[in-house]
Design a protein around this motif. Structure first.
Motif, PDB file in Angstrom:
ATOM      1  N   PHE B  53     -79.475  59.988 -17.656  1.00 47.21           N
ATOM      2  CA  PHE B  53     -78.343  60.895 -17.477  1.00 47.21           C
ATOM      3  C   PHE B  53     -77.140  60.139 -16.885  1.00 47.21           C
ATOM      4  O   PHE B  53     -76.000  60.305 -17.322  1.00 47.21           O
ATOM      5  CB  PHE B  53     -78.779  62.053 -16.551  1.00 47.21           C
ATOM      6  CG  PHE B  53     -77.770  63.164 -16.427  1.00 47.21           C
ATOM      7  CD1 PHE B  53     -77.419  63.952 -17.521  1.00 47.21           C
ATOM      8  CD2 PHE B  53     -77.156  63.430 -15.195  1.00 47.21           C
ATOM      9  CE1 PHE B  53     -76.501  64.980 -17.393  1.00 47.21           C
ATOM     10  CE2 PHE B  53     -76.240  64.457 -15.071  1.00 47.21           C
ATOM     11  CZ  PHE B  53     -75.908  65.239 -16.169  1.00 47.21           C
ATOM     12  N   VAL B  54     -77.438  59.263 -15.905  1.00 49.48           N
ATOM     13  CA  VAL B  54     -76.379  58.464 -15.282  1.00 49.48           C
ATOM     14  C   VAL B  54     -75.797  57.470 -16.294  1.00 49.48           C
ATOM     15  O   VAL B  54     -74.579  57.264 -16.353  1.00 49.48           O
ATOM     16  CB  VAL B  54     -76.920  57.718 -14.036  1.00 49.48           C
ATOM     17  CG1 VAL B  54     -75.893  56.725 -13.495  1.00 49.48           C
ATOM     18  CG2 VAL B  54     -77.315  58.722 -12.949  1.00 49.48           C
ATOM     19  N   ALA B  55     -76.675  56.890 -17.104  1.00 46.51           N
ATOM     20  CA  ALA B  55     -76.198  55.943 -18.104  1.00 46.51           C
ATOM     21  C   ALA B  55     -75.259  56.640 -19.090  1.00 46.51           C
ATOM     22  O   ALA B  55     -74.282  56.044 -19.555  1.00 46.51           O
ATOM     23  CB  ALA B  55     -77.389  55.333 -18.842  1.00 46.51           C
ATOM     24  N   GLN B  56     -75.527  57.892 -19.360  1.00 45.96           N
ATOM     25  CA  GLN B  56     -74.741  58.635 -20.350  1.00 45.96           C
ATOM     26  C   GLN B  56     -73.384  59.074 -19.794  1.00 45.96           C
ATOM     27  O   GLN B  56     -72.371  58.974 -20.471  1.00 45.96           O
ATOM     28  CB  GLN B  56     -75.553  59.862 -20.767  1.00 45.96           C
ATOM     29  CG  GLN B  56     -75.120  60.462 -22.090  1.00 45.96           C
ATOM     30  CD  GLN B  56     -75.930  61.713 -22.427  1.00 45.96           C
ATOM     31  OE1 GLN B  56     -76.959  61.986 -21.794  1.00 45.96           O
ATOM     32  NE2 GLN B  56     -75.453  62.479 -23.396  1.00 45.96           N
ATOM     33  N   HIS B  57     -73.376  59.527 -18.543  1.00 44.21           N
ATOM     34  CA  HIS B  57     -72.167  60.163 -18.000  1.00 44.21           C
ATOM     35  C   HIS B  57     -71.478  59.349 -16.916  1.00 44.21           C
ATOM     36  O   HIS B  57     -70.418  59.754 -16.425  1.00 44.21           O
ATOM     37  CB  HIS B  57     -72.517  61.548 -17.451  1.00 44.21           C
ATOM     38  CG  HIS B  57     -73.076  62.462 -18.498  1.00 44.21           C
ATOM     39  ND1 HIS B  57     -72.295  63.076 -19.456  1.00 44.21           N
ATOM     40  CD2 HIS B  57     -74.349  62.842 -18.765  1.00 44.21           C
ATOM     41  CE1 HIS B  57     -73.054  63.800 -20.269  1.00 44.21           C
ATOM     42  NE2 HIS B  57     -74.317  63.670 -19.867  1.00 44.21           N
ATOM     43  N   GLY B  58     -72.045  58.266 -16.505  1.00 42.37           N
ATOM     44  CA  GLY B  58     -71.486  57.524 -15.384  1.00 42.37           C
ATOM     45  C   GLY B  58     -71.936  58.153 -14.079  1.00 42.37           C
ATOM     46  O   GLY B  58     -72.227  59.357 -14.026  1.00 42.37           O
ATOM     47  N   PRO B  59     -71.990  57.357 -13.017  1.00 41.64           N
ATOM     48  CA  PRO B  59     -72.570  57.860 -11.762  1.00 41.64           C
ATOM     49  C   PRO B  59     -71.765  58.994 -11.115  1.00 41.64           C
ATOM     50  O   PRO B  59     -72.359  59.919 -10.561  1.00 41.64           O
ATOM     51  CB  PRO B  59     -72.604  56.616 -10.865  1.00 41.64           C
ATOM     52  CG  PRO B  59     -71.661  55.646 -11.481  1.00 41.64           C
ATOM     53  CD  PRO B  59     -71.643  55.926 -12.949  1.00 41.64           C
ATOM     54  N   VAL B  60     -70.454  58.934 -11.188  1.00 43.37           N
ATOM     55  CA  VAL B  60     -69.657  59.940 -10.475  1.00 43.37           C
ATOM     56  C   VAL B  60     -69.828  61.308 -11.119  1.00 43.37           C
ATOM     57  O   VAL B  60     -70.155  62.303 -10.446  1.00 43.37           O
ATOM     58  CB  VAL B  60     -68.175  59.512 -10.429  1.00 43.37           C
ATOM     59  CG1 VAL B  60     -67.326  60.586  -9.766  1.00 43.37           C
ATOM     60  CG2 VAL B  60     -68.037  58.183  -9.674  1.00 43.37           C
ATOM     61  N   GLU B  61     -69.664  61.373 -12.441  1.00 45.93           N
ATOM     62  CA  GLU B  61     -69.848  62.646 -13.131  1.00 45.93           C
ATOM     63  C   GLU B  61     -71.296  63.114 -13.021  1.00 45.93           C
ATOM     64  O   GLU B  61     -71.569  64.295 -12.773  1.00 45.93           O
ATOM     65  CB  GLU B  61     -69.456  62.515 -14.611  1.00 45.93           C
ATOM     66  CG  GLU B  61     -69.577  63.848 -15.345  1.00 45.93           C
ATOM     67  CD  GLU B  61     -69.428  63.726 -16.870  1.00 45.93           C
ATOM     68  OE1 GLU B  61     -68.738  62.777 -17.322  1.00 45.93           O
ATOM     69  OE2 GLU B  61     -70.003  64.555 -17.598  1.00 45.93           O
ATOM     70  N   ALA B  62     -72.224  62.160 -13.170  1.00 45.82           N
ATOM     71  CA  ALA B  62     -73.641  62.527 -13.108  1.00 45.82           C
ATOM     72  C   ALA B  62     -73.973  63.137 -11.752  1.00 45.82           C
ATOM     73  O   ALA B  62     -74.655  64.164 -11.667  1.00 45.82           O
ATOM     74  CB  ALA B  62     -74.509  61.299 -13.370  1.00 45.82           C
ATOM     75  N   ALA B  63     -73.474  62.504 -10.690  1.00 46.14           N
ATOM     76  CA  ALA B  63     -73.761  63.019  -9.343  1.00 46.14           C
ATOM     77  C   ALA B  63     -73.203  64.423  -9.175  1.00 46.14           C
ATOM     78  O   ALA B  63     -73.870  65.334  -8.647  1.00 46.14           O
ATOM     79  CB  ALA B  63     -73.188  62.072  -8.287  1.00 46.14           C
ATOM     80  N   ALA B  64     -71.968  64.626  -9.653  1.00 49.54           N
ATOM     81  CA  ALA B  64     -71.328  65.948  -9.516  1.00 49.54           C
ATOM     82  C   ALA B  64     -72.134  66.997 -10.266  1.00 49.54           C
ATOM     83  O   ALA B  64     -72.380  68.104  -9.751  1.00 49.54           O
ATOM     84  CB  ALA B  64     -69.892  65.878 -10.047  1.00 49.54           C
ATOM     85  N   ARG B  65     -72.576  66.646 -11.464  1.00 56.19           N
ATOM     86  CA  ARG B  65     -73.298  67.633 -12.263  1.00 56.19           C
ATOM     87  C   ARG B  65     -74.697  67.883 -11.717  1.00 56.19           C
ATOM     88  O   ARG B  65     -75.200  69.015 -11.798  1.00 56.19           O
ATOM     89  CB  ARG B  65     -73.352  67.168 -13.720  1.00 56.19           C
ATOM     90  CG  ARG B  65     -71.966  67.296 -14.369  1.00 56.19           C
ATOM     91  CD  ARG B  65     -71.951  66.887 -15.814  1.00 56.19           C
ATOM     92  NE  ARG B  65     -72.948  67.612 -16.604  1.00 56.19           N
ATOM     93  CZ  ARG B  65     -73.128  67.417 -17.911  1.00 56.19           C
ATOM     94  NH1 ARG B  65     -72.383  66.510 -18.553  1.00 56.19           N
ATOM     95  NH2 ARG B  65     -74.043  68.104 -18.565  1.00 56.19           N
ATOM     96  N   VAL B  66     -75.352  66.840 -11.156  1.00 57.63           N
ATOM     97  CA  VAL B  66     -76.663  67.062 -10.538  1.00 57.63           C
ATOM     98  C   VAL B  66     -76.516  68.031  -9.372  1.00 57.63           C
ATOM     99  O   VAL B  66     -77.323  68.943  -9.190  1.00 57.63           O
ATOM    100  CB  VAL B  66     -77.281  65.723 -10.074  1.00 57.63           C
ATOM    101  CG1 VAL B  66     -78.464  65.957  -9.136  1.00 57.63           C
ATOM    102  CG2 VAL B  66     -77.710  64.873 -11.274  1.00 57.63           C
ATOM    103  N   ARG B  67     -75.451  67.848  -8.577  1.00 64.73           N
ATOM    104  CA  ARG B  67     -75.209  68.739  -7.435  1.00 64.73           C
ATOM    105  C   ARG B  67     -75.134  70.191  -7.864  1.00 64.73           C
ATOM    106  O   ARG B  67     -75.620  71.094  -7.190  1.00 64.73           O
ATOM    107  CB  ARG B  67     -73.885  68.373  -6.750  1.00 64.73           C
ATOM    108  CG  ARG B  67     -74.052  67.424  -5.599  1.00 64.73           C
ATOM    109  CD  ARG B  67     -72.820  67.359  -4.699  1.00 64.73           C
ATOM    110  NE  ARG B  67     -72.982  66.240  -3.772  1.00 64.73           N
ATOM    111  CZ  ARG B  67     -72.503  65.012  -3.974  1.00 64.73           C
ATOM    112  NH1 ARG B  67     -71.773  64.752  -5.069  1.00 64.73           N
ATOM    113  NH2 ARG B  67     -72.721  64.060  -3.100  1.00 64.73           N
ATOM    114  N   LEU B  68     -74.508  70.408  -9.057  1.00 61.60           N
ATOM    115  CA  LEU B  68     -74.314  71.763  -9.560  1.00 61.60           C
ATOM    116  C   LEU B  68     -75.515  72.259 -10.369  1.00 61.60           C
ATOM    117  O   LEU B  68     -75.551  73.420 -10.775  1.00 61.60           O
ATOM    118  CB  LEU B  68     -73.065  71.806 -10.459  1.00 61.60           C
ATOM    119  CG  LEU B  68     -71.738  71.433  -9.776  1.00 61.60           C
ATOM    120  CD1 LEU B  68     -70.634  71.264 -10.816  1.00 61.60           C
ATOM    121  CD2 LEU B  68     -71.361  72.508  -8.752  1.00 61.60           C
ATOM    122  N   GLY B  69     -76.469  71.374 -10.608  1.00 58.63           N
ATOM    123  CA  GLY B  69     -77.590  71.771 -11.469  1.00 58.63           C
ATOM    124  C   GLY B  69     -77.192  71.811 -12.931  1.00 58.63           C
ATOM    125  O   GLY B  69     -77.932  72.339 -13.767  1.00 58.63           O
TER     126      GLY B  69
END
Lengths: 406, 406
Positions: B53-69
């Motif tokens: 998921f991080v590889a696909q979206h980059g760490p910053v976006e991935a982290a934000a989206r993980v936070r939101l579920g």
């Protein structure tokens, strides 16, 4: 060592004569054996040109033509120094005196299958892969029988306690499973390997780099006698009287490699005869195995080099040796082989009775009598004895053979 | 052990403060590092779905989206237990207090090349080959530098004197040749490997199965401090405060394997963590090596099994390790280093004269003067001196270089 080996045969008054080994041919050797005995002496083995000449013309014609010098230049060259001398009669007389016979490729007992590896390797261009023209053998056992699914256990003369421990363990374990153990009768690992096999009442074969009657190595003459008396054999392609020589050990090594399925190097320095046997075995397509050991031991350095260079498989146990040479049958068959030994002390009737027992089902005493040919009354007397000795089990419907524990 | 390691840093009055390790980012961590710190804590490594998921979206976006579920179900599943907690600020504060920094794939010092083995193995379907999302590091040295042409030396905690001797020898020898030595900081072989490298004033890296500040293994905390102070590093993918756990050691083992060119297993039982590291290293296409030992030692059984199964190459010496991992530059560099050493004491003219000599043919002094650029008169004076010192040989047609013995 002497306590192990017992006195040399016939040296002590009252000591029973050793079992007379190996009958020679009745009425003296035939033309074929005489021809091959001549050929074995006329050129120093391995003599590839002579072997090719013999393959082409047969031993009798080849011997006659070599005598006359009527052969290709390379054969002349290999044989001219000795071709005029005819020691055949003396060779057979000396061999008979030493209890030895000449086994030739035309004999039923010739180990044709294992020695085929030499022909195949020669076709692949392996220079040292020259088949023997014949083999001098002491020991009652047919050579082809002992060279069937055998393993060589070899190693340095300057062995350590560590190597000796595992040489004995491997040889004992192989012999106990019915695998003949070949070695070179040298001091150190070789001698221990022979002794380990003997300690398991197994079959062991010494292949020498000198004549059978050379009395070499001097300290191992009693061991060689014991090998012969114990159902094993001592083998050499050198005619009676041939002394040991360094190059003969290397030539001999190819026979140890060829006559066995695989060779275990127990200990070897970086440059050693045992490594030579291993590399020959590898060139012959045989399985090469080596025992690892402490890196601090120079006598394990050769083993480690073989393993590191992927020229040998690491083996730590007898089971790993059997697995490496592909003796899966042996590993399974180990129980019956071992089981047979205790029955050695059974009398003939008891043995026949025992052999008439089934393992998985009960048989009535009448059935056993029929099967064994031993009278019913005797069978009835023997079965309780076999039970006491752990060979038979009384069941609901009669008697069963008791599995001999591992 | 305590005499080896010295007292824990700062425990004794008057003891100099340890060199402050690893600066954190000036002005605090940036968004990228904060995002990866969050991602490293939100799922227990290895978290293949999250990594993808991080590889696909980059760490910053991935982290934000993980936070939101707001992510795929497998990522939700891997992260839902911890996604609401935000320990990022605390993590960086605790790491800074422990002298640690977060190294992320976007950093120059990221060991991208060695860790590529994880991506490649993942493509081949190796389940455990999940790259780390980031790594917590203590130690001034750039991580990419120490993970360049490094070797892991690992083994059992229940080590023997034999294994300890060779762990020290291997680590010392590798470190002395400039090869960073990785290990797992465990008791037994691992600790000895770190110490051996330190004894050679070399670089050693400990990769932990717990947080850098977990104080584990307790008896090795001073050793870890010493590794950091000696130009090495201590590395973990676990956020501050993470305690050790059995499964984390296995997960950690993939990092030891990935960050090095090869792994030497010094001692290992038949089933052991060291064998796990070895099999992971093999799956990652790294070189797996094992030390042989006495067959009687259970701690060599794992090594022997690896070698026998052709899953490891037997190594007995540092040179064999270097040859196995293909560090020919290093191995060769050692020979010239040896050869060069005697010439170190030559002055510049003598050295140029020496270097103008040929090994296999004589050169006249005029030729040598031309070749070296050293005046003929000086060459004529220097050559006899070089002869006396064993660098030159006088021949019929002039002078030759004398081979420096190995």
């Amino acid at each position: 060592m002497s306590t192990h080996e017992g006195p040399p045969a016939g040296h002590l008054p009252g000591e029973p004569e050793p079992v007379s080994p190996a009958p020679t041919l009745e009425g003296g050797p035939d033309e074929l054996h005489r021809a091959r005995a001549y050929l074995l002496r006329v050129a120093e083995p391995p003599a590839p040109a002579l072997v090719a000449f013999v393959a082409q013309h047969g031993p009798v014609e080849a011997a006659a033509r070599v005598r006359l010098g009527d052969c290709p230049p390379e054969v002349v060259k290999a044989t001219e120094a000795r071709r005029a001398y005819d020691f055949v009669t003396q060779d057979f007389a000396r061999a008979a005196a030493a209890g030895a016979r000449l086994v030739v490729p035309e004999d039923d007992e010739w180990p044709a299958w294992p020695l085929l590896s030499l022909d195949l390797a020669a076709q692949r261009g392996v220079a040292e892969a020259v088949p023997p023209l014949a083999l001098w053998v002491s020991g009652d056992v047919p050579l082809g029988t002992v060279a069937d699914r055998a393993v060589a256990v070899v190693g340095a003369r300057a062995s350590t306690n560590y190597g000796e421990h595992y040489a004995a363990e491997f040889a004992h374990g192989l012999a106990a499973r019915g695998v003949p153990v070949f070695s070179g009768a040298a001091y150190g690992i070789d001698g221990i390997a022979h002794r380990g096999a003997l300690a398991a009442s197994g079959v062991t074969v010494a292949v020498l780099g000198c004549a059978l009657d050379a009395g070499y190595p001097a300290g191992h003459v009693p061991l060689l006698d014991r090998i012969i008396r114990s159902g094993g054999a001592v083998v050499s392609e050198y005619p009676p009287g041939t002394p040991p020589a360094r190059h003969r050990f290397l030539v001999r090594n190819r026979l140890i490699a060829a006559l066995t399925e695989g060779t275990v190097v127990v200990e070897a320095g970086r440059r050693s005869g045992a490594r030579n046997t291993a590399s020959t075995a590898g060139a012959l397509g045989k399985v090469v195995m080596a025992l690892p050991g402490p890196v601090s031991s120079g006598m394990s350095a050769g083993c480690h080099a073989l393993i590191r260079e992927s020229r040998a498989t690491l083996v730590s146990t007898v089971d790993e040796i059997l697995e490496s040479v592909g003796f899966f049958g042996v590993a399974e068959a180990s129980a019956p082989t071992r089981a047979k030994r205790p029955t050695d002390r059974l009398g003939p009737d008891a043995l026949r009775t025992y052999e008439a027992l089934a393992v998985r089902r009960d048989r009535s005493d009448a059935e056993i009598a029929t099967e064994s040919g031993v009278p019913l009354r005797r069978v009835r007397a023997l079965l309780p004895e076999l039970e006491i000795d752990g060979f038979a089990v009384r069941g609901e419907a009669g008697w069963r053979r008791r599995r001999q524990s591992a």
